[in-house]
Design a protein around this motif. Structure first.
Motif, PDB file in Angstrom:
ATOM      1  N   ASN A  81       0.779  -1.257   0.071  1.00  0.00           N
ATOM      2  CA  ASN A  81      -0.076   0.024  -0.085  1.00  0.00           C
ATOM      3  C   ASN A  81       0.726   1.373  -0.003  1.00  0.00           C
ATOM      4  OD1 ASN A  81      -1.759   2.098   0.664  1.00  0.00           O
ATOM      5  ND2 ASN A  81      -3.092   0.796   2.042  1.00  0.00           N
ATOM      6  N   SER A  83       0.605   4.349   0.673  1.00  0.00           N
ATOM      7  CA  SER A  83       0.578   5.241   1.922  1.00  0.00           C
ATOM      8  C   SER A  83       1.466   4.641   3.053  1.00  0.00           C
ATOM      9  CB  SER A  83      -0.930   5.299   2.706  1.00  0.00           C
ATOM     10  OG  SER A  83      -1.924   5.016   1.383  1.00  0.00           O
ATOM     11  N   LEU A  84       1.774   3.470   2.792  1.00  0.00           N
ATOM     12  CA  LEU A  84       2.823   3.052   3.897  1.00  0.00           C
ATOM     13  C   LEU A  84       4.019   2.675   3.502  1.00  0.00           C
ATOM     14  CD1 LEU A  84       0.168   0.075   5.086  1.00  0.00           C
ATOM     15  CD2 LEU A  84       0.202   2.345   5.977  1.00  0.00           C
TER      16      LEU A  84
HETATM   17  C1  LIG Z   1      -3.654   1.964   2.288  1.00  0.00           C
HETATM   18  O1  LIG Z   1      -3.447   2.622   3.587  1.00  0.00           O
HETATM   19  C2  LIG Z   1      -4.176   3.503   3.947  1.00  0.00           C
HETATM   20  C3  LIG Z   1      -3.731   4.211   5.463  1.00  0.00           C
HETATM   21  O2  LIG Z   1      -3.475   3.130   6.317  1.00  0.00           O
HETATM   22  C4  LIG Z   1      -5.690   3.300   4.193  1.00  0.00           C
HETATM   23  O3  LIG Z   1      -6.386   4.321   4.377  1.00  0.00           O
HETATM   24  C5  LIG Z   1      -6.147   2.576   2.722  1.00  0.00           C
HETATM   25  O4  LIG Z   1      -7.415   2.150   2.795  1.00  0.00           O
HETATM   26  C6  LIG Z   1      -5.188   1.546   2.330  1.00  0.00           C
HETATM   27  N1  LIG Z   1      -5.423   1.138   0.873  1.00  0.00           N
HETATM   28  C7  LIG Z   1      -5.677   0.004   0.501  1.00  0.00           C
HETATM   29  C8  LIG Z   1      -6.154  -0.351  -0.986  1.00  0.00           C
HETATM   30  O5  LIG Z   1      -5.557  -0.859   1.343  1.00  0.00           O
END
Ligand SMILES: *[C@@H]1O[C@H](CO)[C@@H](O)[C@H](O)[C@H]1NC(C)=O
Ligand SMILES: *[C@@H]1O[C@H](CO)[C@@H](O)[C@H](O)[C@H]1NC(C)=O
Length: 260
Positions: A81, A83-84
């Motif tokens: 992911n 964002s991570l």
């Molecule tokens: C990715 O991580 C973010 C933050 O933790 C979260 O909000 C988001 O749903 C995640 N996306 C997926 C596709 O898992």
């Protein structure tokens, strides 16, 4: 190239211009035939271009900035992911130390997608290899990458063998770079009197590595094939490979009874 010429030739006459724009509505059977020919040529051309691209690039080009590999085999998500993702996903530590030496006097630290997940889709990787005096990299191939070898320390006899069985080899030393073309058998030997170090750069996130011993002798190739190829007796093969001569028969029996 002949394909291109043919196609241009077909397009260059006025009647072919019309078949090109309306191939399916042509009433003249000759035009229909031409249109069909053109479609076939087009398909061949697309296949040809695809094949060419496949030969030029070892790894496919990325379709996103980065894809930090994750090993989540349950969900089959290939990338972490985003964002991570942090700077640490783009870092590798450990090329400052020598790995453990094997029996051939070689110690390798591989920096490929397996040890550095951030490399996924980027089409590059590298490896550090240290060699004790007299240490060797036994002849091997990287099926998915060309390799640039940079000598950081020491003196090596290095080279490769092309598919015409020509051997290219040279004594190389600190600061020298040798290119190993993709997929060709190559080797190194530390011929100096100090421990040597090389860095190998690959145009693949995971170049792969295979040796004759692993692919031919350790796998389930039947002895009769090896006997014919190498001109060795079954006993010699057994001695070289260190395997039980019944292994193939056993493996064959096993695989025929196990569900595929
Ligand atoms: C990715 O991580 C973010 C933050 O933790 C979260 O909000 C988001 O749903 C995640 N996306 C997926 C596709 O898992
Ligand atoms: C190698 O680098 C790592 C991280 O930078 C460091 O923790 C480690 O102590 C270094 N090892 C050696 C042998 O210098």
């Amino acid at each position: 190239m002949v394909l291109y010429d043919d196609q241009l030739l077909l397009r260059s006459t006025p009647q072919d211009q019309s078949t090109y724009s309306k191939p399916y509505f042509a009433s003249d059977p000759r035009k229909k035939k031409r249109a069909l020919q053109m479609m076939v040529l087009m398909v061949i051309r697309i296949l040809f271009v695809g094949l060419f691209i496949g030969l030029v690039f070892s790894d496919p080009p990325p379709v996103q900035d980065y894809c930090v590999a994750v090993t989540d085999s349950e969900t089959y998500i290939p990338c972490k992911n985003s964002s991570l993702v942090t700077i640490e996903d783009f870092m590798f530590y450990g090329l400052n130390a020598t790995a453990e030496f094997n029996d051939a006097g070689q110690a390798i630290v591989s920096v490929n997608v397996n040890t550095f997940p951030g490399l996924r889709t980027q089409g590059v990787s590298l490896a550090r290899a240290d060699y004790a005096v007299g240490g060797v990299a036994v002849p091997h191939v990287h099926p998915r990458a060309a390799e640039l070898v940079w000598v950081l320390e020491g003196t090596f006899c290095s080279g490769f063998i092309d598919s015409q069985e020509r051997v290219f080899s040279k004594v190389i030393q600190k600061g020298d770079v040798i290119l190993i073309p993709r997929g060709l058998v190559h080797f190194h030997k530390n011929v100096g009197d100090i421990q040597g170090t090389i860095l190998g750069f690959y145009d693949s996130e995971n170049a792969g590595r295979s040796t004759f011993r692993e692919t031919m002798l350790k796998c389930e190739v039947k002895e009769e094939h090896l006997e014919k190829d190498l001109g060795l007796s079954a006993e010699d093969i057994s001695k070289v490979s260190g395997r039980n001569l019944n292994l193939c028969g056993k493996a064959e029996a096993d695989s025929s009874t196990s569900p595929k």
